[in-house]
Every structure is written in C-alpha cells, then in structure tokens.
Scaffold this motif. Sequence first.
Motif, PDB file in Angstrom:
ATOM      1  N   SER A   1      -5.718  11.037  -2.002  1.00 49.30           N
ATOM      2  CA  SER A   1      -5.778   9.578  -1.996  1.00 49.30           C
ATOM      3  C   SER A   1      -4.532   8.984  -1.339  1.00 49.30           C
ATOM      4  CB  SER A   1      -5.907   9.066  -3.427  1.00 49.30           C
ATOM      5  OG  SER A   1      -5.915   7.657  -3.461  1.00 49.30           O
ATOM      6  N   ALA A   2      -3.373   9.494  -1.733  1.00 50.36           N
ATOM      7  CA  ALA A   2      -2.124   9.014  -1.133  1.00 50.36           C
ATOM      8  C   ALA A   2      -2.072   9.315   0.356  1.00 50.36           C
ATOM      9  CB  ALA A   2      -0.935   9.660  -1.836  1.00 50.36           C
TER      10      ALA A   2
ATOM     11  N   SER B   1      -3.763   5.974   7.091  1.00 44.53           N
ATOM     12  CA  SER B   1      -4.472   4.780   7.559  1.00 44.53           C
ATOM     13  C   SER B   1      -3.514   3.641   7.900  1.00 44.53           C
ATOM     14  CB  SER B   1      -5.484   4.312   6.505  1.00 44.53           C
ATOM     15  OG  SER B   1      -6.504   5.278   6.324  1.00 44.53           O
ATOM     16  N   ILE B   2      -2.569   3.356   6.996  1.00 45.60           N
ATOM     17  CA  ILE B   2      -1.659   2.240   7.271  1.00 45.60           C
ATOM     18  C   ILE B   2      -0.720   2.575   8.426  1.00 45.60           C
ATOM     19  CG2 ILE B   2      -1.788   1.309   4.931  1.00 45.60           C
ATOM     20  CD1 ILE B   2       0.908   2.546   4.318  1.00 45.60           C
TER      21      ILE B   2
ATOM     22  N   LYS C   1       0.814  -1.213   0.000  1.00 51.22           N
ATOM     23  CA  LYS C   1       0.000   0.000   0.000  1.00 51.22           C
ATOM     24  C   LYS C   1       0.851   1.267   0.000  1.00 51.22           C
ATOM     25  CE  LYS C   1      -4.203  -1.698   0.114  1.00 51.22           C
ATOM     26  NZ  LYS C   1      -5.193  -1.424  -0.958  1.00 51.22           N
TER      27      LYS C   1
ATOM     28  N   GLU D   1      -4.505   9.688   2.459  1.00 54.49           N
ATOM     29  CA  GLU D   1      -5.429   8.826   3.204  1.00 54.49           C
ATOM     30  C   GLU D   1      -4.837   7.444   3.418  1.00 54.49           C
ATOM     31  OE1 GLU D   1      -9.164   6.947   1.483  1.00 54.49           O
ATOM     32  OE2 GLU D   1     -10.039   8.499   2.750  1.00 54.49           O
ATOM     33  N   VAL D   2      -4.220   6.892   2.370  1.00 54.97           N
ATOM     34  CA  VAL D   2      -3.603   5.569   2.481  1.00 54.97           C
ATOM     35  C   VAL D   2      -2.468   5.580   3.501  1.00 54.97           C
ATOM     36  CG1 VAL D   2      -2.237   3.828   1.257  1.00 54.97           C
ATOM     37  CG2 VAL D   2      -4.234   4.839   0.155  1.00 54.97           C
ATOM     38  N   ILE D   3      -1.598   6.572   3.417  1.00 55.17           N
ATOM     39  CA  ILE D   3      -0.447   6.645   4.320  1.00 55.17           C
ATOM     40  C   ILE D   3      -0.899   6.817   5.762  1.00 55.17           C
ATOM     41  CG2 ILE D   3       1.624   7.960   4.931  1.00 55.17           C
ATOM     42  CD1 ILE D   3       1.722   8.773   1.899  1.00 55.17           C
TER      43      ILE D   3
ATOM     44  N   TYR E   1       4.534  10.575   4.683  1.00 52.53           N
ATOM     45  CA  TYR E   1       5.304   9.574   3.950  1.00 52.53           C
ATOM     46  C   TYR E   1       6.721   9.456   4.517  1.00 52.53           C
ATOM     47  CZ  TYR E   1       7.759   7.303   0.062  1.00 52.53           C
ATOM     48  OH  TYR E   1       8.532   6.460  -0.697  1.00 52.53           O
TER      49      TYR E   1
ATOM     50  N   GLN F   1       1.058   7.596  -6.425  1.00 51.32           N
ATOM     51  CA  GLN F   1       0.093   8.691  -6.519  1.00 51.32           C
ATOM     52  C   GLN F   1       0.705  10.016  -6.093  1.00 51.32           C
ATOM     53  OE1 GLN F   1      -3.053   7.224  -4.000  1.00 51.32           O
ATOM     54  NE2 GLN F   1      -4.029   6.085  -5.653  1.00 51.32           N
TER      55      GLN F   1
ATOM     56  N   ALA G   1       0.680   4.426  -2.627  1.00 50.36           N
ATOM     57  CA  ALA G   1       0.584   5.819  -2.202  1.00 50.36           C
ATOM     58  C   ALA G   1       1.721   6.641  -2.790  1.00 50.36           C
ATOM     59  CB  ALA G   1       0.599   5.909  -0.678  1.00 50.36           C
TER      60      ALA G   1
END
Length: 203
Positions: free
Chosen positions: A33-34, A40-41, A3, A36-38, A114, A10, A7
């Motif tokens: 989008s990126a 969340s994980i 994931k 949110e992924v970062i 990130y 993107q 990210a």
Amino acid sequence: MRKIQIARHQLGTSLALFIENMDPISVHCLACSAGEVIESISNHENIDVFTNKLIRQNPGLDIKEFRKIRSKYWNAFKHATSKNKNLLRNDESLLKGFSDKINDSILLLAWTDYSSYTKKLPIEAQVFQTWFYALNEEKLDPKVDKAPYRNIFPEIKNKTRIEQKIILKKACIAFKDAGINKEDEDDIEIKTEPDPLIYPCDL
C-alpha cells in the motif's frame, strides 16, 4: 496529512513488524500500500524514484507489468471477490507460494522509493537496506564495493532465515543506540530521519 506521510506511517509499521519477525501478511499489505502511494505521487510530481529506474533497466517491463507483479499476493490478501464481484476468488494455490522472503524485495522497493522522494530514511530502514544487499550481493551494481555489507553482516548468507532476522533486529538496535553524527551526514545525499518507525496514536 499529506499522502507521503500516510505512506510513511504504513511503511514504518510494516518494517517494524518485519524486524520483529511478525505477521508477514500485514507486513506485505502495508508495504504494498505504501509503495503504491509513493510510486503514484512521485510520478505525478515528476520525481524519478527507484521504481522508474528499475523499469528502465528491464526491457519489456512497464509500469503496468510492474504493478501486476507487485500486487500479485497483495490482491489475493485484500480482495475476496473477482473483478466482476460475482465470484469468490480462489487464491489458495497462489498463496502457497507466499513467504516472508517475498517481503524483502517489497520493503526494499518501497523504502528506496521513499528515500528518492524525501531524501531521508530512518536508521532502521538504512540498516534493512544494508542487510538486504548483504543477502543479495548480485543485485548490487558490479562497481559497488561489497566489503561494507560483508563487514556489517559477515557470513549472513550461511545463516538460517530466523537467524538472519535476529541479526537484522540486533543491528537495528545497535545502530539506533549509537546514533548518527550529523557532521558525518553533511556530504550524504540521503539524511537520517529521526522519527520512530511506528508513530503514536495522536491523530
């Protein structure tokens, strides 16, 4: 593909478009989008990223409120209908408030999260962070020396938006061409990521 790699794809494309002063809507959608992924994980893996620190520093702001603020324009861009799916969204009034400047903070948050997760950043993202804080010195910790930001981007606050973006692009090219001395990074927490901002089509 992990994931965090998705990210990064993107986020890199988002910053590349931003540096070229192109398509702010795509910049926004990719960065959100990126981000949110970062975020969340990182929470699932108990990694304390910049977003968590930002929330702690702002009483009354929780993760739900933060996500609502971050997704304000993103939701308008990606959804055609309301939550009940029966009505078309009417976002014209909301989107009158959108501009490329909104992307400054969205990109900063995503890239800083990130770097908290990976402990590395591409040169362009490092230059972007410096550019952001040169424009927004009030967001720096009062204890931070502002001279390096002013030296790299002198008088940038007095430039027009388009001039500021041109200066950012030139700085990215200059620092990329100069390269990084790995010995100079030995004592730096965040290392330089050598990957290009936009990955080739080799999936």
